[in-house]
Write a protein that holds these residues in place. Structure first.
Motif, PDB file in Angstrom:
ATOM      1  N   GLN A 444       0.820  -1.109  -0.011  1.00 59.75           N
ATOM      2  CA  GLN A 444      -0.063  -0.174  -0.069  1.00 59.75           C
ATOM      3  C   GLN A 444       0.776   1.195  -0.082  1.00 59.75           C
ATOM      4  OE1 GLN A 444      -2.671   0.198   3.202  1.00 59.75           O
ATOM      5  NE2 GLN A 444      -3.630   1.989   2.657  1.00 59.75           N
ATOM      6  N   THR A 445       0.601   2.223  -0.877  1.00 59.10           N
ATOM      7  CA  THR A 445       1.418   3.306  -0.974  1.00 59.10           C
ATOM      8  C   THR A 445       1.268   4.336   0.151  1.00 59.10           C
ATOM      9  OG1 THR A 445      -0.407   4.470  -2.411  1.00 59.10           O
ATOM     10  CG2 THR A 445       1.317   3.113  -3.428  1.00 59.10           C
ATOM     11  N   TYR A 446       1.773   5.539  -0.045  1.00 59.22           N
ATOM     12  CA  TYR A 446       1.976   6.490   1.123  1.00 59.22           C
ATOM     13  C   TYR A 446       0.715   7.172   1.622  1.00 59.22           C
ATOM     14  CZ  TYR A 446       4.305   9.933   4.079  1.00 59.22           C
ATOM     15  OH  TYR A 446       4.700  10.878   5.214  1.00 59.22           O
ATOM     16  N   PRO A 538       7.793   0.216   7.908  1.00 56.20           N
ATOM     17  CA  PRO A 538       6.753  -0.158   8.987  1.00 56.20           C
ATOM     18  C   PRO A 538       5.597   0.510   8.664  1.00 56.20           C
ATOM     19  CG  PRO A 538       8.491   1.072   9.845  1.00 56.20           C
ATOM     20  CD  PRO A 538       9.190   0.553   8.658  1.00 56.20           C
ATOM     21  N   LEU A 539       4.510   0.113   8.387  1.00 53.77           N
ATOM     22  CA  LEU A 539       3.405   0.630   7.669  1.00 53.77           C
ATOM     23  C   LEU A 539       2.736   1.609   9.094  1.00 53.77           C
ATOM     24  CD1 LEU A 539       1.509  -1.949   5.480  1.00 53.77           C
ATOM     25  CD2 LEU A 539       3.507  -0.423   4.990  1.00 53.77           C
ATOM     26  N   ASP A 540       2.905   1.251  10.132  1.00 51.07           N
ATOM     27  CA  ASP A 540       2.428   2.104  11.284  1.00 51.07           C
ATOM     28  C   ASP A 540       3.240   3.259  11.671  1.00 51.07           C
ATOM     29  OD1 ASP A 540       4.547   0.324  12.038  1.00 51.07           O
ATOM     30  OD2 ASP A 540       3.650   0.306  14.089  1.00 51.07           O
ATOM     31  N   LYS A 541       4.553   3.408  10.883  1.00 50.96           N
ATOM     32  CA  LYS A 541       5.360   4.320  11.170  1.00 50.96           C
ATOM     33  C   LYS A 541       5.539   5.471  10.079  1.00 50.96           C
ATOM     34  CE  LYS A 541       8.121   2.075  14.937  1.00 50.96           C
ATOM     35  NZ  LYS A 541       7.616   2.918  15.849  1.00 50.96           N
ATOM     36  N   ASP A 594      13.299 -11.465   7.991  1.00 49.42           N
ATOM     37  CA  ASP A 594      13.898 -10.165   8.114  1.00 49.42           C
ATOM     38  C   ASP A 594      13.228  -9.265   8.632  1.00 49.42           C
ATOM     39  OD1 ASP A 594      16.537 -11.141   7.558  1.00 49.42           O
ATOM     40  OD2 ASP A 594      16.546 -10.495   5.461  1.00 49.42           O
ATOM     41  N   ILE A 595      11.739  -9.114   8.019  1.00 51.37           N
ATOM     42  CA  ILE A 595      10.742  -8.116   8.501  1.00 51.37           C
ATOM     43  C   ILE A 595      10.387  -8.409   9.867  1.00 51.37           C
ATOM     44  CG2 ILE A 595       8.470  -7.285   8.175  1.00 51.37           C
ATOM     45  CD1 ILE A 595       9.032  -8.095   5.032  1.00 51.37           C
ATOM     46  N   ILE A 596      10.270  -9.637  10.564  1.00 48.97           N
ATOM     47  CA  ILE A 596       9.870  -9.702  11.684  1.00 48.97           C
ATOM     48  C   ILE A 596      11.096  -9.585  12.770  1.00 48.97           C
ATOM     49  CG2 ILE A 596       9.310 -12.048  13.227  1.00 48.97           C
ATOM     50  CD1 ILE A 596       8.093 -13.236  11.166  1.00 48.97           C
ATOM     51  N   GLU A 597      12.148  -9.855  12.194  1.00 43.45           N
ATOM     52  CA  GLU A 597      13.433  -9.247  13.147  1.00 43.45           C
ATOM     53  C   GLU A 597      13.448  -7.811  13.153  1.00 43.45           C
ATOM     54  OE1 GLU A 597      16.691 -10.172  15.418  1.00 43.45           O
ATOM     55  OE2 GLU A 597      15.307 -11.416  14.775  1.00 43.45           O
TER      56      GLU A 597
END
Length: 636
Positions: A444-446, A538-541, A594-597
């Motif tokens: 999903q874009t910005y 991170p989509l939440d940041k 890697d994303i989880i880490e």
């Protein structure tokens, strides 16, 4: 301007003043390393007065706050430099909290000293773990802090005003922005993908301007006398101008002397790479030219993939931004540079020379740019028709269309997006999706769906005021076609002067919202891909929906358009095939790990200062990296 013409049409009042104060303090000290709680308490008396001060042209409070910050900054640097040679026990089980953003302000100098002593200890143990000896580590860290202090000393009124205006405009909305004269120049160069100068990238290295890279085809490249790593210690204008020593200068001030209008001459004193600074400098004369920034322009690659035993050639067009050299276009240059012109040539090569079977337009990390270019680029892939709708600040809606019949590429098409794809990228991707012209892949874009108009503040100011400013400066002795920096020795203030006229910068003012042709706004929501890939961001940041002052998502009436194809069944089949491939893909599995880490590390705010533990953590990460690499090699 902001109260009457910003899309929100918001009043600048006490509530905005409060937000500006908080943003300004956070911009100066985001991790709470410098200000004390007593400073913050003192600043609170200004909470509801900044709006009135701005209207009266009084900036004394923000500059007072900055001076307190600078005092605290220098105190911290001086303290830290005094701690570098202290004795430390690297076997202790103490920790350093490096992220203090959500913690309270420090109440005492003693407590702040403790934090900074731990910071110095962390930097030393970090250097120690890499294997360097203690003497070398002390030397490295001392130079680092000396550099920090030197850079702070180079701050001027233009820098402070920029920080303040960022806090002010972003309190209104995230994309109404002020650009001081230097930043305005950089913004416009980025839009045109060209500069006038010698064709070299520069940076400050130990107080000396160093050449980092050279643009192919530019004057520096063609001279065959300049190399990456060379240091510039002096600059002179013209064949006979006097050299100015630029050692210790801010990088932007040095650049302003080196850049200049095409056709003009600049002479440089160079210490060649590898030579000691005491070496006699080489004097090199260059004639400035217009330099095209090719590495920031659209480019192509061709990859071959196999499906059911048959090879397919895929043309990938990387579009880093939506740019256009409008100045050259207005001057009548028939070969002016733009995204659409560059991509049209790339498509022609991919189609007629490379003979590709499909094209993928890569918009990852493309933050947008020119709206007309987004419309014209869409036109290369559709016959003609509406591309985007715009609702202005007065709530009138207009439809922007591609009026040029015919498509440069009518074959299979894919568009790659990620969380950093924004604005014009979302217009293009949204239109391709709405028309059913291609498939959208990525994350999903910005969600930046607002329209900004560029307003030159010089054009908004009464000419008589500018004349008074010019009369008060020595710059009006001779009108030259250059940009210079004028510093008032009594006040220390800096003014940027171009062609004898003081420059005031520009305002990018949010005056409208984008809507897709299906009626949905790209604001806040962005473009949701047909095929969702894991996001390394991170989509939440990151994204418009993380901005407190962002405009909301809404919907208007759709445009009158005819879709090219219904891709529902095609997408379902492609998704099935994609999921089957990813289930067997080691690369995909490692990416997800890697994303989880990364998310786990993102939640951490402190780090151990115990040398053995820190080294064990580093060794474990390195061993894990090697293990993954070996697995990937074995799977090839």
């Amino acid at each position: 301007l902001i109260e009457n013409y910003n899309y929100k049409q918001i009043k600048i009042d006490d509530s905005i003043s409060s937000i500006v104060l908080d943003r300004y303090i956070k911009a100066l000290d985001p991790s709470k390393y410098y200000f004390l709680a007593s400073d913050i308490k003192e600043f609170d008396k200004f909470r509801t007065s900044l709006d009135d001060d701005f209207k009266n042209g009084d900036l004394s409070v923000p500059f007072y706050i900055f001076n307190v910050y600078l005092k605290r900054y220098n105190e911290r640097i001086d303290y830290s430099m005094a701690q570098i040679k202290a004795k430390y026990d690297f076997n202790q089980n103490d920790t350093y909290v490096y992220d203090r953003e959500k913690m309270p302000w420090i109440t005492s100098t003693t407590a702040l000293d403790d934090i900074w002593k731990k910071r110095v200890k962390y930097e030393l143990v970090n250097l120690k773990v890499t294997g360097a000896d203690a003497t070398k580590n002390i030397e490295t860290l001392t130079k680092r802090y000396q550099g920090l202090k030197s850079q702070a000393a180079k701050f001027n009124n233009q820098d402070v005003f920029q920080i303040l205006m960022d806090a002010f405009t972003e309190a209104i909305d995230p994309h109404t922005n002020y650009f001081n004269p230097r930043n305005a120049e950089s913004f416009n160069q980025e839009m045109s993908r060209s500069i006038e100068g010698i064709g070299a990238t520069l940076q400050l290295d130990n107080e000396v301007t160093k050449i980092v890279s050279i643009v192919p085809g530019g004057p520096a490249f063609k001279s065959k006398q300049i190399n990456a790593g060379d240091r510039i210690i002096g600059v002179a204008q013209g064949e006979n101008g006097e050299f100015e020593d630029i050692i210790g200068w801010r990088i932007d001030n040095a650049v302003s002397k080196i850049k200049g209008p095409k056709g003009t001459t600049v002479r440089l004193k160079i210490i060649p790479v590898g030579q000691d600074m005491s070496t006699k400098p080489v004097i090199i004369t260059l004639v400035r030219e217009k330099v095209i920034l090719a590495d920031q322009s659209a480019k192509k690659t061709v990859k071959t993939v196999n499906s059911d035993g048959k090879p397919y050639k895929i043309g990938i067009i990387d579009v880093p931004g939506f740019y256009a050299d409008w100045e050259a276009a207005r001057a009548g240059d028939k070969n002016y540079k733009s995204t659409t012109r560059d991509v049209r040539l790339l498509i022609d090569t991919l189609k007629n020379i490379d003979k590709v079977d499909a094209i993928v337009v890569d918009l990852r990390a493309n933050g947008g740019g020119s709206l007309p270019e987004a419309i014209d680029l869409t036109g290369l892939f559709i016959d003609k028709g509406p591309v985007v709708q715009v609702k202005e600040y007065n709530r009138e809606v207009s439809v922007n269309s591609d009026k040029d019949p015919g498509a440069a590429w009518s074959g299979p098409l894919g568009v790659m997006i990620d969380r950093l794809s924004a604005s014009a990228s979302e217009i293009f991707a949204g239109a391709i999706q709405d028309y059913g012209r291609g498939v959208i892949m990525g994350t999903q874009t910005y969600g930046k769906g607002t329209v900004q108009r560029v307003i030159s503040l010089n054009e908004m100011i009464d000419s008589s005021i500018l004349q008074k400013m010019m009369s008060a400066m020595a710059a009006n002795k001779a009108k030259t076609n250059t940009t210079t920096v004028k510093e008032n020795k009594n006040t220390g203030t800096v003014t940027i002067v171009k062609d004898g006229v003081p420059q005031l910068g520009q305002l990018n003012l949010t005056m409208g919202k984008f809507y897709r042709i299906n009626g949905s706004s790209t604001q806040h929501k962005g473009v949701v891909p047909d095929f969702n890939f894991p996001s390394i961001y991170p989509l939440d940041k990151i994204g418009e929906d993380t901005e407190p002052s962002a405009l909301p998502f809404d919907v208007i009436k759709p445009s009158n358009f005819q879709s090219v194809a219904n891709l529902t069944d095609v997408k379902a089949n492609l998704l099935k095939l994609h999921n089957e491939r990813m289930a067997k893909s080691l690369d995909y599995k490692i990416l997800e790990e890697d994303i989880i880490e990364s998310k786990k590390r993102d939640g951490e705010t402190s780090i151990t200062l115990n040398e053995a533990k820190l080294k064990a953590e580093r060794d474990a990460l390195e061993a894990k990296s090697y293990e993954r690499l070996n697995k990937l090699r074995a799977s090839r």
